[in-house]
Design a protein around this motif. Structure first.
Motif, PDB file in Angstrom:
ATOM      1  N   SER A  11       8.956  20.219   6.432  1.00  0.00           N
ATOM      2  CA  SER A  11       7.509  20.115   6.201  1.00  0.00           C
ATOM      3  C   SER A  11       7.063  18.660   6.080  1.00  0.00           C
ATOM      4  O   SER A  11       5.982  18.293   6.561  1.00  0.00           O
ATOM      5  N   VAL A  12       7.878  17.805   5.477  1.00  0.00           N
ATOM      6  CA  VAL A  12       7.538  16.381   5.391  1.00  0.00           C
ATOM      7  C   VAL A  12       7.553  15.747   6.782  1.00  0.00           C
ATOM      8  O   VAL A  12       6.673  14.951   7.125  1.00  0.00           O
ATOM      9  N   ALA A  13       8.539  16.106   7.584  1.00  0.00           N
ATOM     10  CA  ALA A  13       8.612  15.559   8.945  1.00  0.00           C
ATOM     11  C   ALA A  13       7.423  16.016   9.786  1.00  0.00           C
ATOM     12  O   ALA A  13       6.843  15.228  10.531  1.00  0.00           O
ATOM     13  N   SER A  15       4.486  16.848   8.697  1.00  0.00           N
ATOM     14  CA  SER A  15       3.308  16.140   8.200  1.00  0.00           C
ATOM     15  C   SER A  15       3.280  14.720   8.735  1.00  0.00           C
ATOM     16  O   SER A  15       2.222  14.219   9.132  1.00  0.00           O
ATOM     17  N   HIS A  16       4.424  14.063   8.742  1.00  0.00           N
ATOM     18  CA  HIS A  16       4.475  12.671   9.172  1.00  0.00           C
ATOM     19  C   HIS A  16       4.196  12.536  10.662  1.00  0.00           C
ATOM     20  O   HIS A  16       3.478  11.631  11.082  1.00  0.00           O
ATOM     21  N   TRP A  17       4.739  13.413  11.481  1.00  0.00           N
ATOM     22  CA  TRP A  17       4.638  13.255  12.927  1.00  0.00           C
ATOM     23  C   TRP A  17       3.420  13.929  13.542  1.00  0.00           C
ATOM     24  O   TRP A  17       2.974  13.551  14.618  1.00  0.00           O
ATOM     25  N   GLU A  20      -0.547  13.195  10.256  1.00  0.00           N
ATOM     26  CA  GLU A  20      -1.040  11.838  10.028  1.00  0.00           C
ATOM     27  C   GLU A  20      -1.707  11.217  11.251  1.00  0.00           C
ATOM     28  O   GLU A  20      -2.749  10.589  11.109  1.00  0.00           O
ATOM     29  N   ARG A  24      -5.621   9.883  11.397  1.00  0.00           N
ATOM     30  CA  ARG A  24      -6.025   8.537  11.817  1.00  0.00           C
ATOM     31  C   ARG A  24      -7.097   8.587  12.890  1.00  0.00           C
ATOM     32  O   ARG A  24      -7.931   7.700  12.972  1.00  0.00           O
TER      33      ARG A  24
END
Length: 50
Positions: A11-13, A15-17, A20, A24
């Motif tokens: 889930s963190v990956a 969100s990051h890829w 985000e 932006r």
């Protein structure tokens, strides 16, 4: 415990890829810095005449 750790890392990956970069791209639309330029352009267009 290992499956929970893998789900958190996934889930963190994601969100990051994925999330985000989309944030932006959409952030300038919500900041309204461009609103003054749009108002100025409309005012100039209205006073420019036929």
């Amino acid at each position: 415990m290992l499956p929970v750790l893998l789900v958190v890392l996934l889930s963190v990956a994601m969100s990051h890829w994925l999330v985000e970069p989309l944030l932006r791209l959409t952030t300038p639309l919500f900041e309204l810095d461009w609103l003054g330029w749009i108002v100025l352009a409309v005012i100039l267009w209205l006073f420019s005449g036929p």
